[in-house]
Design a protein around this motif. Structure first.
Motif, mmCIF file in Angstrom:
data_model
loop_
_atom_site.group_PDB
_atom_site.id
_atom_site.type_symbol
_atom_site.label_atom_id
_atom_site.label_comp_id
_atom_site.label_asym_id
_atom_site.label_seq_id
_atom_site.Cartn_x
_atom_site.Cartn_y
_atom_site.Cartn_z
ATOM 1 N N PHE A 98 0.840 -1.189 0.000
ATOM 2 C CA PHE A 98 0.000 0.000 0.000
ATOM 3 C C PHE A 98 0.879 1.245 0.000
ATOM 4 C CE2 PHE A 98 0.761 -1.170 4.394
ATOM 5 C CZ PHE A 98 1.009 0.033 5.046
ATOM 6 N N VAL A 99 0.265 2.369 -0.249
ATOM 7 C CA VAL A 99 0.961 3.654 -0.201
ATOM 8 C C VAL A 99 0.900 4.149 1.240
ATOM 9 C CG1 VAL A 99 1.033 6.017 -1.039
ATOM 10 C CG2 VAL A 99 0.359 4.164 -2.591
ATOM 11 N N ASN A 100 2.058 4.274 1.850
ATOM 12 C CA ASN A 100 2.132 4.616 3.270
ATOM 13 C C ASN A 100 2.328 6.123 3.425
ATOM 14 O OD1 ASN A 100 2.450 4.692 6.006
ATOM 15 N ND2 ASN A 100 4.187 3.282 6.094
ATOM 16 N N ALA A 101 1.284 6.792 3.859
ATOM 17 C CA ALA A 101 1.343 8.250 4.014
ATOM 18 C C ALA A 101 1.938 8.669 5.347
ATOM 19 C CB ALA A 101 -0.061 8.840 3.867
ATOM 20 N N ASN A 102 2.229 7.722 6.207
ATOM 21 C CA ASN A 102 2.720 8.066 7.542
ATOM 22 C C ASN A 102 4.098 8.700 7.519
ATOM 23 O OD1 ASN A 102 0.559 7.212 9.252
ATOM 24 N ND2 ASN A 102 1.135 5.088 8.894
ATOM 25 N N ASN A 103 4.938 8.255 6.625
ATOM 26 C CA ASN A 103 6.350 8.651 6.677
ATOM 27 C C ASN A 103 6.775 9.462 5.461
ATOM 28 O OD1 ASN A 103 6.200 6.658 4.795
ATOM 29 N ND2 ASN A 103 7.565 5.213 5.835
ATOM 30 N N GLN A 104 5.820 10.185 4.837
ATOM 31 C CA GLN A 104 6.149 10.988 3.662
ATOM 32 C C GLN A 104 5.550 12.384 3.795
ATOM 33 O OE1 GLN A 104 6.184 8.985 -0.299
ATOM 34 N NE2 GLN A 104 4.764 7.537 0.653
ATOM 35 N N THR A 105 6.190 13.331 3.138
ATOM 36 C CA THR A 105 5.578 14.643 3.002
ATOM 37 C C THR A 105 4.458 14.552 1.973
ATOM 38 O OG1 THR A 105 7.049 15.335 1.210
ATOM 39 C CG2 THR A 105 7.812 15.720 3.477
ATOM 40 N N THR A 106 3.583 15.544 1.959
ATOM 41 C CA THR A 106 2.492 15.547 0.984
ATOM 42 C C THR A 106 3.039 15.525 -0.435
ATOM 43 O OG1 THR A 106 1.038 16.750 2.501
ATOM 44 C CG2 THR A 106 0.492 16.838 0.167
ATOM 45 N N LYS A 107 4.103 16.278 -0.680
ATOM 46 C CA LYS A 107 4.707 16.319 -2.014
ATOM 47 C C LYS A 107 5.227 14.936 -2.423
ATOM 48 C CE LYS A 107 8.234 18.882 -4.652
ATOM 49 N NZ LYS A 107 9.063 17.738 -5.066
ATOM 50 N N GLN A 108 5.924 14.251 -1.501
ATOM 51 C CA GLN A 108 6.445 12.917 -1.794
ATOM 52 C C GLN A 108 5.315 11.929 -2.047
ATOM 53 O OE1 GLN A 108 8.656 12.450 1.849
ATOM 54 N NE2 GLN A 108 10.636 12.846 0.859
ATOM 55 N N LEU A 109 4.262 12.064 -1.273
ATOM 56 C CA LEU A 109 3.127 11.155 -1.390
ATOM 57 C C LEU A 109 2.445 11.307 -2.747
ATOM 58 C CD1 LEU A 109 1.539 9.041 0.215
ATOM 59 C CD2 LEU A 109 0.141 10.903 1.134
ATOM 60 N N VAL A 110 2.211 12.534 -3.140
ATOM 61 C CA VAL A 110 1.577 12.778 -4.441
ATOM 62 C C VAL A 110 2.466 12.262 -5.560
ATOM 63 C CG1 VAL A 110 0.837 14.567 -6.055
ATOM 64 C CG2 VAL A 110 0.212 14.737 -3.632
ATOM 65 N N GLU A 111 3.762 12.486 -5.453
ATOM 66 C CA GLU A 111 4.687 12.014 -6.488
ATOM 67 C C GLU A 111 4.675 10.493 -6.587
ATOM 68 O OE1 GLU A 111 8.397 13.727 -5.349
ATOM 69 O OE2 GLU A 111 7.977 15.680 -6.301
ATOM 70 N N GLN A 112 4.612 9.790 -5.447
ATOM 71 C CA GLN A 112 4.568 8.327 -5.488
ATOM 72 C C GLN A 112 3.295 7.835 -6.159
ATOM 73 O OE1 GLN A 112 4.454 6.301 -1.687
ATOM 74 N NE2 GLN A 112 4.748 4.291 -2.620
ATOM 75 N N ILE A 113 2.162 8.436 -5.838
ATOM 76 C CA ILE A 113 0.892 8.017 -6.422
ATOM 77 C C ILE A 113 0.880 8.280 -7.931
ATOM 78 C CG2 ILE A 113 -1.593 8.485 -6.453
ATOM 79 C CD1 ILE A 113 -1.313 9.066 -3.419
ATOM 80 N N ILE A 114 1.395 9.407 -8.337
ATOM 81 C CA ILE A 114 1.461 9.718 -9.773
ATOM 82 C C ILE A 114 2.338 8.695 -10.492
ATOM 83 C CG2 ILE A 114 2.305 11.386 -11.464
ATOM 84 C CD1 ILE A 114 1.460 13.611 -9.524
ATOM 85 N N ALA A 115 3.460 8.353 -9.883
ATOM 86 C CA ALA A 115 4.367 7.380 -10.506
ATOM 87 C C ALA A 115 3.679 6.026 -10.674
ATOM 88 C CB ALA A 115 5.629 7.236 -9.662
#
Length: 464
Positions: free
Chosen positions: A221-238
């Motif tokens: 899963f995409v773990n939002a606990n340990n990422q900034t919002t910018k990093q999280l959005v970038e991972q989901i886009i990728a």
């Protein structure tokens, strides 16, 4: 015959059905349950004060992010990671697995081809179903991700599809990504939110429990606990732009080691077959028996047989009797293995038996230390001349480190034996040591240490 038990439920959510819920159905396996206004056991939650009017055994069940009050309850069932003798960790997601009957779905291994087929059914990008507008992290991220693509919001809050959905599980099944944000964050606090997308083969975007990796495989899963919002959005886009990344995530098991955590898996200890740890112990036990025995028709006792899986395995070597003190457990073992002999009892049942081999797996640690010599003496007495005993038990040398990574397992007595103490008990009771094997097990999840957990001893009755 199952014993009778009267119970009641108060201060729960309004839709609870007293005679058809997870707690009631579990208890019905071992008791004849009657709902009573004058119960022996009261289950209560945190949505009222009626429980204060009862003078009986009171068990708190809490699915909310609140701490149990042990002055008000005799026992607590919550999500919490606390180590307390009157607490068992039972997070809300466990109930949802049962409600959706998703035990098999959540542990099914999938091929790459199956994952590509699943991905083709995900025609929509991402969704959220929320009624609580107070969770700021969730709402802020919703707005941020919506700058990339529209995130469909099907709940009463921030609804952008025209109507609030009636069936969340049906709604989310078409989406590649599903918001799985808790209302708040606290260690161990995991609700149904991460389970729902897993059941529908979607990718959860999870935020909440900072220790989510104790139960769930973070590669799934995409773990939002340990990422900034910018990093999280970038991972989901990728992941959204690269089907290979999405398929790799879909192929991952939801749970660590693809095993439903003990706090959620009421079926783990009811199967006729051994679980992973039990199988590893059996592999050693079987080799030891082959080492000492050329005769395939010996008399054996499985002491503390539980549901009988080990009794069944031992039956290939001869005539085996399973002994277990809990009548309901013995009745269940008889249902699983109707051709085998099971006896209700404990140490007193050994007095009139003589066997070639006694096996006792994960039992002696649940006996008080001052009573252990009596059990070892009884083991010796039951053996024929030159008879053998195989005992498996966790090592006291690693008990504290083990508990540092896990909850207490709910057993009333946990008196693990050091190797020196075991050696002392065995030799003082007339045994010679033949061999000892140590088995390792990881404490809890891939990032916790591998410990020398189990000691498996082969001991022989001394010749008089």
């Amino acid at each position: 015959m199952k014993p009778n038990l009267t119970i009641d439920f108060v201060d729960f959510w309004p839709t609870i059905i007293k005679n058809d819920n997870y707690i009631y159905n579990l208890l019905s396996k071992v008791y004849n349950i009657e709902i009573s206004s004058n119960p022996q056991v009261l289950f209560y939650s945190v949505y009222g004060k009626q429980h204060l009017n009862y003078n009986c055994l009171r068990i708190l069940y809490c699915a909310e992010n609140r701490r149990p009050d042990f002055f008000g309850c005799d026992y607590a069932l919550t999500f919490d990671l606390i180590k307390h003798p009157r607490h068992f960790r039972w997070p809300l997601y466990a109930h949802h697995i049962d409600y959706e009957n998703a035990w098999a779905t959540l542990t099914k291994e999938r091929t790459l081809e199956e994952c590509y087929s699943i991905l083709q059914t995900k025609k929509k990008f991402c969704c959220m179903v929320v009624s609580n507008g107070n969770a700021k992290d969730r709402i802020d991220f919703f707005h941020e991700l919506s700058k990339y693509k529209k995130v469909d919001s099907g709940g009463r809050y921030l609804n952008n599809i025209g109507v609030a959905v009636e069936n969340k599980m049906q709604f989310i099944k078409d989406y590649k990504f599903v918001f799985a944000f808790e209302n708040s964050s606290y260690p161990g606090y995991t609700t149904e939110k991460i389970i729902q997308p897993f059941i529908q083969n979607s990718i959860p975007i999870y935020w909440g429990n900072p220790n989510i990796d104790l139960d769930f495989n973070t590669a799934s899963f995409v773990n939002a606990n340990n990422q900034t919002t910018k990093q999280l959005v970038e991972q989901i886009i990728a992941i959204d732009k690269d089907d290979t990344l999405a398929v790799e995530m879909l192929k991952q098991p939801a749970f660590c080691r693809n095993e439903i955590p003990y706090c959620a898996d009421e079926k783990e200890w009811s199967k006729p077959t051994p679980n992973k740890a039990e199988q590893e112990r059996w592999d050693v036990i079987e080799k030891l028996i082959n080492q000492i025995n050329s005769n395939k028709n010996i008399d054996i006792i499985d002491f503390g047989c539980g549901r009988g899986w080990l009794t069944s395995k031992l039956s290939k070597f001869g005539n085996v009797t399973g002994i277990e003190p809990v009548e309901n457990v013995v009745n269940y073992a008889r249902k699983l293995f109707p051709s085998l002999e099971f006896i209700v009892g404990s140490i007193e049942q050994l007095q009139n038996k003589k066997v070639n081999l006694l096996v006792s797996s994960e039992v002696i640690e649940h006996i008080n230390d001052d009573e252990k010599p009596m059990f070892f003496n009884a083991f010796n007495e039951v053996l024929l001349q030159n008879g053998y005993c195989i005992i498996t038990t966790p090592r006291a040398e690693v008990q504290q480190e083990w508990l540092n990574h896990r909850d207490d397992n709910g057993q009333p007595i946990e008196k693990w034996l050091s190797e020196d103490f075991f050696l002392q008990l065995a030799t003082n009771s007339g045994f010679s040591i033949v061999s000892k094997k140590i088995l390792q097990e990881r404490a809890n999840g891939p990032e916790t240490p591998m410990l020398d957990l189990y000691q498996i001893w082969l001991i022989q009755k001394n010749v008089n």
